[in-house]
Design a protein around this motif. Structure first.
Motif, mmCIF file in Angstrom:
data_model
loop_
_atom_site.group_PDB
_atom_site.id
_atom_site.type_symbol
_atom_site.label_atom_id
_atom_site.label_comp_id
_atom_site.label_asym_id
_atom_site.label_seq_id
_atom_site.Cartn_x
_atom_site.Cartn_y
_atom_site.Cartn_z
ATOM 1 N N UNK A 130 0.704 -1.157 -0.081
ATOM 2 C CA UNK A 130 0.118 0.050 0.207
ATOM 3 C C UNK A 130 0.797 1.358 -0.019
ATOM 4 N N UNK A 131 1.702 1.417 0.954
ATOM 5 C CA UNK A 131 2.827 2.384 0.945
ATOM 6 C C UNK A 131 3.428 2.873 -0.486
ATOM 7 N N UNK A 132 3.845 1.590 -0.887
ATOM 8 C CA UNK A 132 4.535 1.809 -2.373
ATOM 9 C C UNK A 132 3.656 2.544 -3.125
ATOM 10 N N UNK A 133 2.555 2.506 -3.209
ATOM 11 C CA UNK A 133 1.706 3.251 -4.026
ATOM 12 C C UNK A 133 1.454 4.720 -3.731
ATOM 13 N N UNK A 134 1.535 4.904 -2.522
ATOM 14 C CA UNK A 134 1.338 6.240 -1.898
ATOM 15 C C UNK A 134 2.373 7.119 -1.792
ATOM 16 N N UNK A 135 3.951 6.439 -1.609
ATOM 17 C CA UNK A 135 5.055 7.084 -1.318
ATOM 18 C C UNK A 135 6.064 6.084 -1.622
ATOM 19 N N UNK A 136 6.350 6.274 -3.064
ATOM 20 C CA UNK A 136 7.780 5.180 -3.409
ATOM 21 C C UNK A 136 8.915 5.223 -2.569
ATOM 22 N N UNK A 137 9.008 6.322 -1.917
ATOM 23 C CA UNK A 137 10.272 6.459 -0.965
ATOM 24 C C UNK A 137 10.049 6.192 0.541
ATOM 25 N N UNK A 138 8.846 5.698 0.967
ATOM 26 C CA UNK A 138 8.260 5.661 2.172
ATOM 27 C C UNK A 138 9.368 5.096 3.307
ATOM 28 N N UNK A 139 10.221 4.100 2.773
ATOM 29 C CA UNK A 139 11.208 3.362 3.742
ATOM 30 C C UNK A 139 12.207 4.369 4.174
ATOM 31 N N UNK A 140 12.360 5.384 3.257
ATOM 32 C CA UNK A 140 13.661 6.393 3.425
ATOM 33 C C UNK A 140 13.187 7.611 4.197
ATOM 34 N N UNK A 141 11.971 8.018 4.971
ATOM 35 C CA UNK A 141 11.710 8.837 5.658
ATOM 36 C C UNK A 141 10.961 8.687 6.801
ATOM 37 N N UNK A 142 11.051 9.556 7.814
ATOM 38 C CA UNK A 142 10.403 9.289 9.348
ATOM 39 C C UNK A 142 9.065 9.547 9.339
ATOM 40 N N UNK A 143 8.270 9.903 8.131
ATOM 41 C CA UNK A 143 6.764 10.213 8.375
ATOM 42 C C UNK A 143 6.169 8.874 9.090
ATOM 43 N N UNK A 144 4.808 9.342 9.652
ATOM 44 C CA UNK A 144 4.079 8.078 10.027
ATOM 45 C C UNK A 144 3.358 7.565 9.021
ATOM 46 N N UNK A 145 3.533 6.462 8.784
ATOM 47 C CA UNK A 145 3.066 5.655 7.718
ATOM 48 C C UNK A 145 1.477 5.402 7.800
ATOM 49 N N UNK A 146 0.773 5.174 8.857
ATOM 50 C CA UNK A 146 -0.544 4.743 9.029
ATOM 51 C C UNK A 146 -0.917 5.065 10.369
ATOM 52 N N UNK A 147 -2.342 4.918 10.491
ATOM 53 C CA UNK A 147 -2.949 4.839 11.693
ATOM 54 C C UNK A 147 -2.468 4.121 13.023
ATOM 55 N N UNK A 148 -2.476 4.247 14.039
ATOM 56 C CA UNK A 148 -1.815 3.207 15.230
ATOM 57 C C UNK A 148 -0.546 3.314 15.155
ATOM 58 N N UNK A 149 0.361 4.257 14.924
ATOM 59 C CA UNK A 149 1.708 4.023 15.212
ATOM 60 C C UNK A 149 2.008 4.611 16.534
ATOM 61 N N UNK A 150 2.612 3.863 17.265
ATOM 62 C CA UNK A 150 2.781 4.161 18.708
ATOM 63 C C UNK A 150 4.241 4.529 19.015
ATOM 64 N N UNK A 151 4.424 5.541 19.968
ATOM 65 C CA UNK A 151 5.816 6.027 20.466
ATOM 66 C C UNK A 151 5.553 5.558 21.871
ATOM 67 N N UNK A 152 6.695 5.168 22.571
ATOM 68 C CA UNK A 152 6.651 4.931 24.064
ATOM 69 C C UNK A 152 7.696 6.056 24.578
ATOM 70 N N UNK A 153 7.338 6.550 25.460
ATOM 71 C CA UNK A 153 8.064 7.604 26.123
ATOM 72 C C UNK A 153 8.587 7.366 27.627
ATOM 73 N N UNK A 154 9.480 7.206 28.077
ATOM 74 C CA UNK A 154 10.020 6.640 29.351
ATOM 75 C C UNK A 154 9.643 7.841 30.351
#
Length: 180
Positions: A130-154
């Protein structure tokens, strides 16, 4: 700047300062009500119930940037989550997590932990295709790719992990428990 220097807005328009979470373990997650990952609300709520007394907080930031899967108002989103998943954790104002209008908190989070892949398995392959169709370079940027991406903060305000929506929720819970 660090985690505690940022703030977001709640559905009533009030500023919520990250400094209010000092000394706590926080999960920051961008959510959606009409996504294949929406059932993640259930294990997130369970973690909140199980660990909030030990200093765990969830910061739910609804986002409509991924195929329009969160079309409702803040009130409609809150109603959906409480009726369908019994959520009790704080929900913020629907906001952007990528692009020109992204929350400054997300700019900082993505700068701390970039995209490291979707892992393995059918969901990971589907997301990659799916991401290849939206952003062919998705692997090389830090953007949020989709819903429910989680960051854990200590407890000290450091980003210790980023979990893509394809991550096993048991791994997310183990990370949270290791920080408590």
């Amino acid at each position: 700047m660090g985690f505690y220097d940022y703030s977001v807005t709640d559905p009533q328009g009030n500023e919520v300062k990250m400094s209010d979470f000092k000394g706590k373990v926080v999960m920051v997650v961008n959510t959606a009500t009409g996504c294949g990952f929406t059932p993640h609300y259930e294990p997130i709520e369970k973690m909140y119930e199980d660990y909030r007394d030990q200093g765990f907080e969830v910061l739910d930031i609804p986002c409509n940037q991924f195929k329009g899967q969160t079309p409702g108002t803040d009130e409609e989103i809150h109603e959906f989550c409480t009726l369908n998943y019994g959520t009790q954790f704080p929900q913020m104002h629907k906001s952007d997590v990528n692009g020109e209008n992204e929350l400054p908190l997300y700019t900082w989070l993505k700068g701390q932990r970039g995209f490291e892949g979707f892992g393995h398995g059918p969901k990971a392959l589907t997301m990659s295709a799916l991401l290849k169709t939206i952003d062919p370079d998705y692997k090389n940027n830090s953007d949020i790719k989709w819903n429910f991406t989680k960051f854990i903060i200590d407890r000290a305000g450091n980003v210790v992990a980023r979990f893509e929506p394809t991550a096993d929720m048991r791994a997310v819970e183990e990370c949270v428990k290791s920080q408590l």
